[in-house]
Design a protein around this motif. Sequence first.
Motif: not given
Length: 709
Positions: A67-77, A400-401, A403-414, A425-427
């Motif tokens: 798990a320490d090798d990953f980062e995950i973002y929802e709408d840039g957060r 806020e997740t 709110n019936k809007e589309f949320h972008h997902i971005k995951a990174k491997v370090k 992403g997902f609605v």
Amino acid sequence: MSTKVFLSLLLSLSLLVPVLAQTQPATPPQTQQTRDDQDDVVRITTNLVQIDAVVTKDGKPVTNLTADDFEIYEDGRKQAITSFAFVSNVPSATNQPAPARAKDAKEKGIDVPPASPLKADEPRRTMAIVVDDLGMSAESMGLARNQLRKFIAEKMQPHDLVAIIRTGGEMGALQQFTNDKRVLNRAVDQLKWNMCSRVGFSVLPSIGGARVGTGLSGVSVDGTEVVGAGGFVGNCSAYTFTQTTMALRFIIDAMGQLPGRKSMVVLSDSMPGENQDPEYLNDFGMRNPYRLNYTAMLQKIAEKAIRNSVVIYSVDTQGLQYTGLTAADSVRVPGHELGMFVHTVMANRSALLFNRRAGGEIIARQTGGFQVRNSNGFQLDRILEDQSGYYLIGYRPTDETFNKEFHHIKAKVKRSGMKLRTRFGFVGVSEEEAIRNRPTPRDLTNLALASPFAAQDIQLDVTSFFAKDNGANMVIRSFVYIDAKDLTHTIVNGKHESSIELHSVIFGDNGAIVEQLSRGATLTFSQSEYDEARQHGIALTIDMPVKKPGAYQVRVAARDRKSSRIGSTGQFVGVPDLSKNRLAVSGIVLGTEDTSGPQGVGTMANPGMRRFERHSRLYFAYMLYNASQGQNLVSQAKLFRDGKNVFSGPEMPIDTANQKIPGHVFAPGVVQLGADLEPGSYYLQIVVTDKSAKKPVALVQWVGFEIVK
């Protein structure tokens, strides 16, 4: 209760017509680092958002990250990872004996047995190969058939669950998933160019009848395709892209009923991001520049795939194409304009190839897959390897997740040098909101009939084979065995009473329903009948007509009405064309020794039961059709486990002299199961050879069974 009494009771009941309805998946349990992880991949609940990710390095899967090798973002957060696991889709090599490969078996003259049916809790790779015959040229269809046959023979493993589905065929998706290569090869044989395809005979239309100054037939100055003399598209092709997308949505919905992470591989020449319809001239000589943007439609497909844990891979079956002039092009251009003409043709054809694959790239990228392009090999082995395992990464959502809007997902491997792919992403709608209706008992029964996995709440065995009824019509006959101990019994007026439903469906090679029936029965047992049923089970026979030769899947389900427990199972049946007067072998019926009457090889009890103890005697029987008296026929029985021959009996003569019906020969036999045979799945192979023929040809038939302790 005797078999005859049960049958007469069953056949007197009214016929019901079940509808194979699709059901919504149930709310998954909490994530844990076990096989259950694979049953619930993409989860969007009020307390957990969980996605799957594949990490590769130099094109090979990476499986040892934490798990320490990953980062995950929802709408840039950035989100704090609260759950993490790696799930393997392939069984441990140390626990799985290597099965005989088709290529090796062919060189040694061995017929490879079918793979044993998969269980729902076993590791597997699940792949729906969707052949978009509504968007494929005749040229590409031939290439697709060859590549699929090669994939099935050389790359597919026994633990791989695969379906081959046409967008232009009848939609039967879930029931087509199998690891039986016989079924898949028959599906490949059915692949043909569709005259309603939005692509012509060849990938690139030829140029013909063009006049200088009025544009080109086959190309145009703005890159829009105009079909010329070499590329005919029928009138029925106008709305085939919409039909393709409808088929993809249906298949994704069906795949949602399968547990775990699944993949859909779309093979198509034409999966555009916007419509590529020709710019036809109207009666006034004016062009119609109107185009449709398909992006929103494709994004809805991607969202549906994400919700159903389906990763999409797209294969651009156009492959490598030469875009210059060829002998198929008819060109009359002045010499001083030829250079510019050739340049325009090559540019427009290149643009056409690019535009046709744009939509496939969209749905693949947004669901965590990738697109294969500029390849005549389709790289199906690379796609299969990409499904060997995946990471599950979860975090706690905020208010806020949802709110019936589309949320972008971005995951990174370090770690450097590694690539990660995941969902786009997902609605923001939770599964609690998305799942409004729970499946009814009928929904669950229909799902059990269509699912490639057997429901095991009730022990149910079936042996299906082709036969001729008394009117010489072809039928598929099924011997069904039900373990009475799995049924709910109540005492009514001093007798034991059970209430069941029995459903049976025959699917054709395209997954469409050929025949179906549903019957209900309330069974009443005296004490002696009840004791007999608990000891020997309940046996019955079902005959369902088939009108023509072909490959069929038989599925049977039994539901206990009082407890709603369900048992289901199925079998592949090949029906030959007996009108050609060639020797044919029916399916094989298994059973135990009949101790109630005269004993011998020809007596059998519990037909349809396919579970046997070690050191017991395995009785079997089959029918020969188009057998002539005086033929020198011999048979040999063999046992196989994990693709390896573990027993071979001697060749035994078949008596063709005493035929009650001309051309029909009943052939019984028995095999002593050794005490040293390990519990597990086995196959009985029967090889029948006509020694009197000038060139003897062996006929082979298989039936699977299980050895228990």
